[in-house]
Structure formats: C-alpha cells, structure tokens
Scaffold this active site. Structure first.
Site, PDB file in Angstrom:
ATOM      1  N   THR A  29       8.733  -6.545   7.665  1.00 44.01           N
ATOM      2  CA  THR A  29       8.037  -7.826   7.759  1.00 44.01           C
ATOM      3  C   THR A  29       7.806  -8.351   6.348  1.00 44.01           C
ATOM      4  O   THR A  29       8.396  -7.862   5.386  1.00 44.01           O
ATOM      5  CB  THR A  29       6.747  -7.679   8.594  1.00 44.01           C
ATOM      6  N   ASN A  30       6.981  -9.374   6.200  1.00 46.61           N
ATOM      7  CA  ASN A  30       6.710  -9.938   4.875  1.00 46.61           C
ATOM      8  C   ASN A  30       5.270 -10.433   4.813  1.00 46.61           C
ATOM      9  O   ASN A  30       4.537 -10.358   5.801  1.00 46.61           O
ATOM     10  CB  ASN A  30       7.717 -11.054   4.562  1.00 46.61           C
ATOM     11  N   ARG A  31       4.879 -10.950   3.666  1.00 47.88           N
ATOM     12  CA  ARG A  31       3.475 -11.258   3.415  1.00 47.88           C
ATOM     13  C   ARG A  31       3.043 -12.671   3.816  1.00 47.88           C
ATOM     14  O   ARG A  31       1.974 -13.114   3.422  1.00 47.88           O
ATOM     15  CB  ARG A  31       3.150 -11.068   1.931  1.00 47.88           C
ATOM     16  N   SER A  32       3.858 -13.380   4.573  1.00 46.85           N
ATOM     17  CA  SER A  32       3.438 -14.719   4.989  1.00 46.85           C
ATOM     18  C   SER A  32       2.149 -14.649   5.803  1.00 46.85           C
ATOM     19  O   SER A  32       2.038 -13.856   6.735  1.00 46.85           O
ATOM     20  CB  SER A  32       4.550 -15.361   5.831  1.00 46.85           C
ATOM     21  N   ALA A  95       8.247 -17.738   7.573  1.00 47.05           N
ATOM     22  CA  ALA A  95       8.990 -16.888   6.646  1.00 47.05           C
ATOM     23  C   ALA A  95       9.819 -15.924   7.492  1.00 47.05           C
ATOM     24  O   ALA A  95       9.386 -14.816   7.816  1.00 47.05           O
ATOM     25  CB  ALA A  95       8.028 -16.131   5.739  1.00 47.05           C
TER      26      ALA A  95
END
Ligand code: C5P
Length: 219
Positions: A29-32, A95
C-alpha cells in the site's frame, strides 16, 4: 439554482490508497491519507453535485451528502468507477498502486530457511487513463492529480497528454503533504494555461477546485 451550480451533475471522485494483497495477511500500500480527495468530494456535493466517492482503505468519515463506495485493490477501484459511470465530472485523486502481486498466495507465506520469498509484480490498470478514453461514457470533464517532487510543470503537462485528461492538479510534494492539512497546487489545463494557488488547506484547495469546475459548466 443559486448556490448549487452543480445541481443535476454527477461526479465520480477516487481517493485514498489502494491495498494490493501479497497473501491473506500482508499487502502493498502507500501513505495516501485520502484527505484531499475526500475534501474534493465534499466540496462538489456542497455545490449541488451528486457525488460517488470511490475510496481506498482510509479511516476518515464520508463527507455529508456523498455516496461512498469502498474499493481495496486497483482493479476493484476501476470496476467501481466503471460502475459509477456515466458522470459529468471525474476527479481521480487516488494514489493507485502501479503494481500488484502476480499470484497472490492463498495461505500465509511462511518464513522458510531458504530465505525471503520473491514477489513478482504486474502492472495495474491506469484508472484515470481508462476513464479519459471511455468513449461514449467519458465524463465531459476529467481531472487528474500529479504529485511531483521536481519539474512540476513538465511532468504535469506530460501526464495531461499521456493520460488524456482535461485538467491536472499538480501537487508539489517536496514539502510535507502526505497526511498534512495543507497543499501547494497548480492547475494545468489542456489549453496550456496554468494557475498557481498559494499553499492552503486541503479543504480550501478542494473548494477552489470545485468552484473552477462549476465555472467550467457555467460557460
Ligand atoms: O502516473 P501517476 O500515478 O503519477 O498519475 C497520477 C494520476 O493518475 C492521479 O490522478 C491518479 O489518481 C491517477 N492514476 C490512476 N490509476 C493508476 C495510476 C494513477 O487513476 N493506476
């Protein structure tokens, strides 16, 4: 309708990260944070639009008057967007993970004496490019985001033509942006114009973008 210039319009907004499973307990996943997209959804609804917010996994409440649809992976998000069409307006602020794991394990991957496993990645669909090329169901205004640390204008313009969208909100992420409450953006349009907005809250950026969208449909 005074004060509700987007009444009768349908907007689809994507927001947040995606989560791409590795096995039943792990993922990429990512930090959005989803804050900017949620604020845009709320601002469009405040101007009278019917809003479908397609959201990746985030922990924020849906804005008033917005229909939220959850999506976990990029492919689920794409399917939810397709299902939400037709729309007049698309704002793709999620994102989306560029890659997903090829061959998700059906059971938890065990630590093994042979060392760590290798992950094989395959490309995810580009939701923004797909919506921009949707033919008969293409929203008449398609807006993308570009988060860049360098060469904002060149990268945003390249993205505008590569993705086939109408506007790009260029996001200078050299300063703290992820999870923060403020944002520094420039709006790039197909006609070559660029509008730089001062660093301001994500809610303010959202209201300004929604107002520009309403102007677009007035003229
Ligand atoms: O290419 P890049 O990821 O920088 O482009 C960002 C823009 O494209 C954002 O509007 C994002 O929501 C959208 N996007 C998408 N699907 C992808 C990748 C990006 O909709 N798979």
């Amino acid at each position: 309708e005074p004060g509700r210039p987007l009444a009768g319009r349908h907007a689809v907004v994507t927001a947040g990260p995606t989560f791409e499973p590795i096995d039943p307990v792990r993922g990429l996943t990512n930090r959005s944070s989803g804050k900017q997209g949620y604020a845009v959804a709320g601002a469009l609804a405040a101007l009278g639009a019917r809003v479908t917010l397609v959201s990746g996994p985030v922990a924020i409440a849906a804005p008033a008057g917005v229909e939220r649809v959850w999506a976990e992976t990029a492919r689920e998000m794409q399917a939810a967007v397709d299902k939400a069409l037709p729309a007049d307006i698309a704002v793709m602020s999620a994102a989306v993970a560029d890659w997903r794991v090829d061959g998700v394990a059906s059971g938890k991957i065990k630590k093994a004496p042979g060392g760590p496993p290798s992950l094989s990645l395959i490309e995810n669909p580009d939701i923004l490019a797909g919506v921009s090329a949707a033919g008969k169901t293409r929203p008449s205004l398609v807006v993308g985001f570009a988060a860049e640390t360098t060469d904002l204008e060149a990268n945003a313009r390249a993205k505008l033509s590569r993705k086939g969208c109408d506007w790009i909100v260029g996001n200078d992420v050299s300063e703290a942006v992820f999870g923060a409450d403020a944002n520094t953006v420039t709006l790039f349009t197909r006609d070559g114009a660029a509008e730089s907005w001062p660093r301001q809250s994500k809610a303010e950026v959202a209201r300004k973008l929604a107002a520009r969208i309403a102007d677009h449909f007035r003229t």
